[in-house]
Scaffold this motif. Structure first.
Motif, mmCIF file in Angstrom:
data_model
loop_
_atom_site.group_PDB
_atom_site.id
_atom_site.type_symbol
_atom_site.label_atom_id
_atom_site.label_comp_id
_atom_site.label_asym_id
_atom_site.label_seq_id
_atom_site.Cartn_x
_atom_site.Cartn_y
_atom_site.Cartn_z
ATOM 1 N N GLY A 134 0.772 -1.229 0.000
ATOM 2 C CA GLY A 134 0.000 0.000 0.000
ATOM 3 C C GLY A 134 0.802 1.276 0.000
ATOM 4 N N GLY A 135 2.111 1.181 0.077
ATOM 5 C CA GLY A 135 2.932 2.375 0.052
ATOM 6 C C GLY A 135 2.939 3.026 -1.314
ATOM 7 N N GLY A 136 3.472 4.233 -1.366
ATOM 8 C CA GLY A 136 3.540 4.954 -2.618
ATOM 9 C C GLY A 136 4.048 6.351 -2.424
ATOM 10 N N LEU A 137 3.990 7.132 -3.491
ATOM 11 C CA LEU A 137 4.423 8.523 -3.483
ATOM 12 C C LEU A 137 3.195 9.410 -3.571
ATOM 13 C CD1 LEU A 137 7.409 9.963 -5.505
ATOM 14 C CD2 LEU A 137 5.324 11.265 -5.113
ATOM 15 N N VAL A 138 3.033 10.293 -2.588
ATOM 16 C CA VAL A 138 1.883 11.189 -2.545
ATOM 17 C C VAL A 138 2.344 12.578 -2.137
ATOM 18 C CG1 VAL A 138 0.239 9.352 -2.002
ATOM 19 C CG2 VAL A 138 1.351 10.628 -0.152
ATOM 20 N N ARG A 163 -3.398 4.073 2.726
ATOM 21 C CA ARG A 163 -3.798 2.979 3.604
ATOM 22 C C ARG A 163 -2.848 1.812 3.393
ATOM 23 N NH1 ARG A 163 -8.441 1.697 6.500
ATOM 24 N NH2 ARG A 163 -8.904 -0.530 6.777
ATOM 25 N N LEU A 164 -2.070 1.498 4.413
ATOM 26 C CA LEU A 164 -1.147 0.387 4.364
ATOM 27 C C LEU A 164 -1.822 -0.873 4.884
ATOM 28 C CD1 LEU A 164 2.103 2.043 5.764
ATOM 29 C CD2 LEU A 164 1.210 2.065 3.423
ATOM 30 N N SER A 201 -5.683 -0.523 12.718
ATOM 31 C CA SER A 201 -6.812 -1.426 12.875
ATOM 32 C C SER A 201 -6.400 -2.812 12.419
ATOM 33 C CB SER A 201 -8.034 -0.927 12.094
ATOM 34 O OG SER A 201 -7.766 -0.876 10.704
ATOM 35 N N ARG A 202 -7.251 -3.784 12.696
ATOM 36 C CA ARG A 202 -6.967 -5.144 12.250
ATOM 37 C C ARG A 202 -8.264 -5.875 11.972
ATOM 38 N NH1 ARG A 202 -3.467 -7.606 16.854
ATOM 39 N NH2 ARG A 202 -3.575 -9.514 15.564
ATOM 40 N N ASP A 203 -8.185 -6.823 11.061
ATOM 41 C CA ASP A 203 -9.299 -7.682 10.702
ATOM 42 C C ASP A 203 -8.804 -9.107 10.882
ATOM 43 O OD1 ASP A 203 -11.351 -9.161 9.563
ATOM 44 O OD2 ASP A 203 -11.669 -7.755 7.917
ATOM 45 N N ASN A 204 -9.040 -9.658 12.057
ATOM 46 C CA ASN A 204 -8.462 -10.961 12.376
ATOM 47 C C ASN A 204 -8.954 -12.090 11.464
ATOM 48 O OD1 ASN A 204 -6.784 -9.984 14.367
ATOM 49 N ND2 ASN A 204 -8.231 -10.398 16.035
ATOM 50 N N PRO A 205 -10.246 -12.135 11.102
ATOM 51 C CA PRO A 205 -10.658 -13.187 10.169
ATOM 52 C C PRO A 205 -9.934 -13.135 8.833
ATOM 53 C CG PRO A 205 -12.571 -12.288 11.277
ATOM 54 C CD PRO A 205 -11.410 -11.407 11.632
ATOM 55 N N LYS A 206 -9.476 -11.956 8.425
ATOM 56 C CA LYS A 206 -8.734 -11.799 7.176
ATOM 57 C C LYS A 206 -7.226 -11.840 7.388
ATOM 58 C CE LYS A 206 -10.088 -8.900 4.100
ATOM 59 N NZ LYS A 206 -10.479 -7.631 3.416
ATOM 60 N N ASN A 207 -6.797 -12.009 8.638
ATOM 61 C CA ASN A 207 -5.372 -12.047 8.965
ATOM 62 C C ASN A 207 -4.642 -10.818 8.426
ATOM 63 O OD1 ASN A 207 -5.482 -14.587 10.306
ATOM 64 N ND2 ASN A 207 -5.448 -15.620 8.316
ATOM 65 N N THR A 208 -5.245 -9.664 8.617
ATOM 66 C CA THR A 208 -4.710 -8.440 8.048
ATOM 67 C C THR A 208 -4.766 -7.301 9.056
ATOM 68 O OG1 THR A 208 -5.434 -9.126 5.843
ATOM 69 C CG2 THR A 208 -4.841 -6.820 6.130
ATOM 70 N N MET A 209 -3.716 -6.506 9.080
ATOM 71 C CA MET A 209 -3.659 -5.289 9.873
ATOM 72 C C MET A 209 -3.516 -4.107 8.923
ATOM 73 S SD MET A 209 -0.973 -4.169 12.888
ATOM 74 C CE MET A 209 0.435 -4.195 11.773
ATOM 75 N N TYR A 210 -4.036 -2.954 9.335
ATOM 76 C CA TYR A 210 -4.036 -1.772 8.486
ATOM 77 C C TYR A 210 -3.464 -0.569 9.224
ATOM 78 C CZ TYR A 210 -7.477 -4.619 6.033
ATOM 79 O OH TYR A 210 -8.122 -5.643 5.391
ATOM 80 N N LEU A 211 -2.965 0.363 8.449
ATOM 81 C CA LEU A 211 -2.593 1.671 8.957
ATOM 82 C C LEU A 211 -3.144 2.713 8.001
ATOM 83 C CD1 LEU A 211 -1.002 3.187 11.195
ATOM 84 C CD2 LEU A 211 0.902 3.299 9.568
ATOM 85 N N GLN A 212 -4.197 3.395 8.423
ATOM 86 C CA GLN A 212 -4.767 4.482 7.651
ATOM 87 C C GLN A 212 -4.014 5.751 7.993
ATOM 88 O OE1 GLN A 212 -7.344 4.538 5.292
ATOM 89 N NE2 GLN A 212 -6.616 6.637 4.997
ATOM 90 N N MET A 213 -3.408 6.378 6.999
ATOM 91 C CA MET A 213 -2.583 7.558 7.196
ATOM 92 C C MET A 213 -3.232 8.726 6.475
ATOM 93 S SD MET A 213 1.236 5.929 6.761
ATOM 94 C CE MET A 213 1.017 5.681 4.995
ATOM 95 N N ASN A 214 -3.643 9.719 7.238
ATOM 96 C CA ASN A 214 -4.255 10.921 6.693
ATOM 97 C C ASN A 214 -3.366 12.126 6.963
ATOM 98 O OD1 ASN A 214 -6.574 9.428 5.960
ATOM 99 N ND2 ASN A 214 -7.514 9.790 7.963
ATOM 100 N N SER A 215 -3.610 13.188 6.221
ATOM 101 C CA SER A 215 -2.863 14.438 6.392
ATOM 102 C C SER A 215 -1.367 14.192 6.412
ATOM 103 C CB SER A 215 -3.312 15.143 7.680
ATOM 104 O OG SER A 215 -4.695 15.431 7.655
ATOM 105 N N LEU A 216 -0.897 13.459 5.442
ATOM 106 C CA LEU A 216 0.509 13.074 5.413
ATOM 107 C C LEU A 216 1.414 14.285 5.267
ATOM 108 C CD1 LEU A 216 0.199 9.850 3.302
ATOM 109 C CD2 LEU A 216 1.261 9.996 5.562
ATOM 110 N N LYS A 217 2.556 14.206 5.925
ATOM 111 C CA LYS A 217 3.558 15.252 5.917
ATOM 112 C C LYS A 217 4.857 14.713 5.337
ATOM 113 C CE LYS A 217 1.706 17.071 10.283
ATOM 114 N NZ LYS A 217 2.038 17.395 11.690
ATOM 115 N N PRO A 218 5.713 15.584 4.815
ATOM 116 C CA PRO A 218 6.997 15.103 4.297
ATOM 117 C C PRO A 218 7.797 14.318 5.334
ATOM 118 C CG PRO A 218 6.608 17.319 3.522
ATOM 119 C CD PRO A 218 5.500 17.009 4.500
#
Length: 126
Positions: free
Chosen positions: A8-12, A19-20, A71-88
């Motif tokens: 989910g990484g990238g250049l913005v 969202r990672l 956050s995490r979704d255990n049934p999907k075996n996945t964790m997330y990091l929602q990143m807003n208002s990103l800074k350099p």
């Protein structure tokens, strides 16, 4: 063992959102507290956020509190990091990690985590 793969990484631009995701396999994902860390060139890997096994308890570094959500979704075996208002200064390689200690304290030090992903790169331009 636990295998973790970030994506989910990238250049913005500054102010944008990303969202990672961290996909887990191997041992039972739901049994581990998890964390996100990041490492910029020339700097030590630093704590970003942590979440307990059920997802009901979170903790954030001061630098991201109010902007990032773990956050995490255990049934999907996945964790997330929602990143807003990103800074350099958010530019770094972001890593997910699993803690097998079963402590009730959410750990914030890299040495306290046992399993790590390969990282996903986030670049935020001015």
């Amino acid at each position: 063992q636990v295998q973790l793969v970030e994506s989910g990484g990238g250049l913005v631009q500054a102010g944008a959102s990303l969202r990672l995701s961290c996909a887990a396999s191997g041992r039972t994902f739901s049994g581990y507290p998890m964390g996100w860390f990041r490492q910029a060139p020339g700097k030590e890997r630093e704590f970003v956020a942590a979440i307990n096994s059920s997802g009901g308890k979170t903790y954030y570094a001061d630098s991201v509190k109010g902007r990032f959500t773990i956050s995490r979704d255990n049934p999907k075996n996945t964790m997330y990091l929602q990143m807003n208002s990103l800074k350099p200064e958010d530019t770094a390689v972001y890593y997910c990690a699993a803690d097998n200690s079963r402590t009730i304290i959410l750990r914030t030090t890299t040495r306290d985590y046992d399993y790590w992903g390969q990282g996903t790169r986030v670049t935020v331009s001015s």
